[in-house]
Motif scaffolding. Structure first.
Motif, PDB file in Angstrom:
ATOM      1  N   SER A  70       1.271  -0.780  -0.058  1.00  0.00           N
ATOM      2  CA  SER A  70      -0.011  -0.216  -0.405  1.00  0.00           C
ATOM      3  C   SER A  70       0.877   1.587   0.009  1.00  0.00           C
ATOM      4  O   SER A  70       2.197   1.192   0.774  1.00  0.00           O
ATOM      5  N   ILE A  72       1.184   4.319   1.955  1.00  0.00           N
ATOM      6  CA  ILE A  72       0.634   5.374   3.105  1.00  0.00           C
ATOM      7  C   ILE A  72       1.446   6.524   3.550  1.00  0.00           C
ATOM      8  O   ILE A  72       2.196   6.708   2.622  1.00  0.00           O
ATOM      9  N   GLU A 191      -6.520   3.420   4.493  1.00  0.00           N
ATOM     10  CA  GLU A 191      -6.156   2.162   4.211  1.00  0.00           C
ATOM     11  C   GLU A 191      -7.353   1.252   5.074  1.00  0.00           C
ATOM     12  O   GLU A 191      -7.909   0.024   5.091  1.00  0.00           O
ATOM     13  N   LYS A 194      -9.236  -0.219   2.817  1.00  0.00           N
ATOM     14  CA  LYS A 194      -9.047  -1.607   2.280  1.00  0.00           C
ATOM     15  C   LYS A 194      -8.826  -2.774   2.808  1.00  0.00           C
ATOM     16  O   LYS A 194      -8.444  -3.625   3.052  1.00  0.00           O
ATOM     17  N   LYS A 196      -7.501  -2.369   5.988  1.00  0.00           N
ATOM     18  CA  LYS A 196      -5.579  -2.774   6.804  1.00  0.00           C
ATOM     19  C   LYS A 196      -5.608  -2.031   7.563  1.00  0.00           C
ATOM     20  O   LYS A 196      -5.185  -1.609   8.173  1.00  0.00           O
ATOM     21  N   THR A 200      -2.397  -1.765   9.873  1.00  0.00           N
ATOM     22  CA  THR A 200      -1.508  -1.228   9.109  1.00  0.00           C
ATOM     23  C   THR A 200      -1.282   0.060  10.841  1.00  0.00           C
ATOM     24  O   THR A 200       0.214   0.103  10.863  1.00  0.00           O
TER      25      THR A 200
END
Ligand code: AMP
Ligand code: FE
Ligand code: FE
Ligand code: ZN
Length: 276
Positions: A70, A72, A191, A194, A196, A200
């Motif tokens: 990803s 980020i 995030e 997704k 996540k 994360t």
């Protein structure tokens, strides 16, 4: 009112640091942070302009990093005395950006878009050159109607998209801390979308992240509540801001959402301790 996430012409915002300071004063903001992508180049101008208006400016940056495939974003907040120590860290990132931009323009040309690297650099006007500048060119050349349209229908196409090599989150966090700054997990909702967020956020906490952007123009009230709770459980500093890019991001407005004074004061207090 306080806004701690703002872009200028030093990266992909459409207003210069002085224009941002003027606008912030007009809507009676008390404090702002300048957080351009991968550069602190806009900070000195903002600090100088702010002195005239009595506005508080936190020197900042937004660093894109690779984590678990990803992209980020880590925000760094600094004191006036320490932010310039970050400068050399961005050399490698800018080199990788240049390579990616060359490849992007090549892919565009191959696909029939009549566009050049010079045009892109003109749009970036000396700031960090990124895809939003290419998107602006594509709009001006009539290939797309809006920046978003240029991303969705051209820049994200399989035959055009180019991955940009980035640093690791622990590296960016370490560098920010080394310069007595405060690393912050930016807009966690991206995030979260997704699925996540926890993965994360927990990993970033382990890597030494010190704050989380609880308030952001793309967060719903439920998002905000969730991240507020996460911040309290994990004893993180709380920040937030508009992610204002001027005309380059249609849905963000300077000063919205507001960050309560109590969170801002805690941040400033911690920055002061870092200097000592
Ligand atoms: P870059 O750092 O060059 O990869 O460009 C990333 C920046 O482009 C982000 O920080 C956003 O400002 C902007 N951006 C990314 N995706 C989109 C999108 N789908 N629509 C509009 N702007 C976008
Ligand atoms: Fe941006
Ligand atoms: Fe971001
Ligand atoms: Zn941003």
């Amino acid at each position: 009112m306080i806004d701690l996430h703002i872009h200028t012409t030093a990266s992909d915002g459409s207003f210069s640091p002085s224009e941002i300071v003027k606008k912030a004063t007009e809507i009676e903001l008390k404090a702002i942070a300048i957080t351009d992508h991968d550069t602190i180049a806009g900070v000195p101008e903002a600090l100088a302009a702010a002195r005239k208006y009595g506005l508080a400016v936190i020197p900042g940056v937004e660093i894109g990093v690779d984590f678990d495939s990803s992209d980020i974003h880590i925000l760094g907040c600094f004191s006036e005395k320490t932010y310039s120590g970050m400068e050399s860290y961005f050399d490698w990132i800018l080199q990788k950006r240049d390579k990616r931009n060359q490849q992007l323009v090549y892919n565009l040309k191959r696909a029939g878009f009549n566009i050049s690297l010079e045009q892109m650099h003109e749009k970036a006007a000396g700031g960090t050159p990124g895809r939003p500048h290419l998107a602006t060119c594509l709009v001006e050349l009539g290939y797309a109607t809006t920046i978003k349209d240029a991303f969705d229908n051209i820049l994200l196409r399989k035959d055009i998209f180019v991955h940009r090599e980035k640093t690791a989150p622990a590296d960016a966090i370490g560098e920010i801390i080394k310069n007595s700054g405060i690393p912050v997990f930016a807009h966690p909702v991206y995030e979260d979308r997704k699925g996540k967020f926890e993965l994360t956020a927990d990993a970033l906490v382990d890597m030494g992240i010190m704050g989380i952007e609880v308030f952001h123009s793309d967060h719903t009230q439920e998002d905000t509540q969730k991240y507020l709770k996460y911040a309290q459980t994990n004893k993180l500093l709380i920040t937030g801001g508009s992610d204002f890019h001027g005309e380059n991001k249609e849905d963000a407005e300077l000063g919205r959402p507001n960050v309560a004074k109590k969170y801002y004061h805690k941040l400033v207090e911690r920055l002061g301790q870092g200097e000592a």
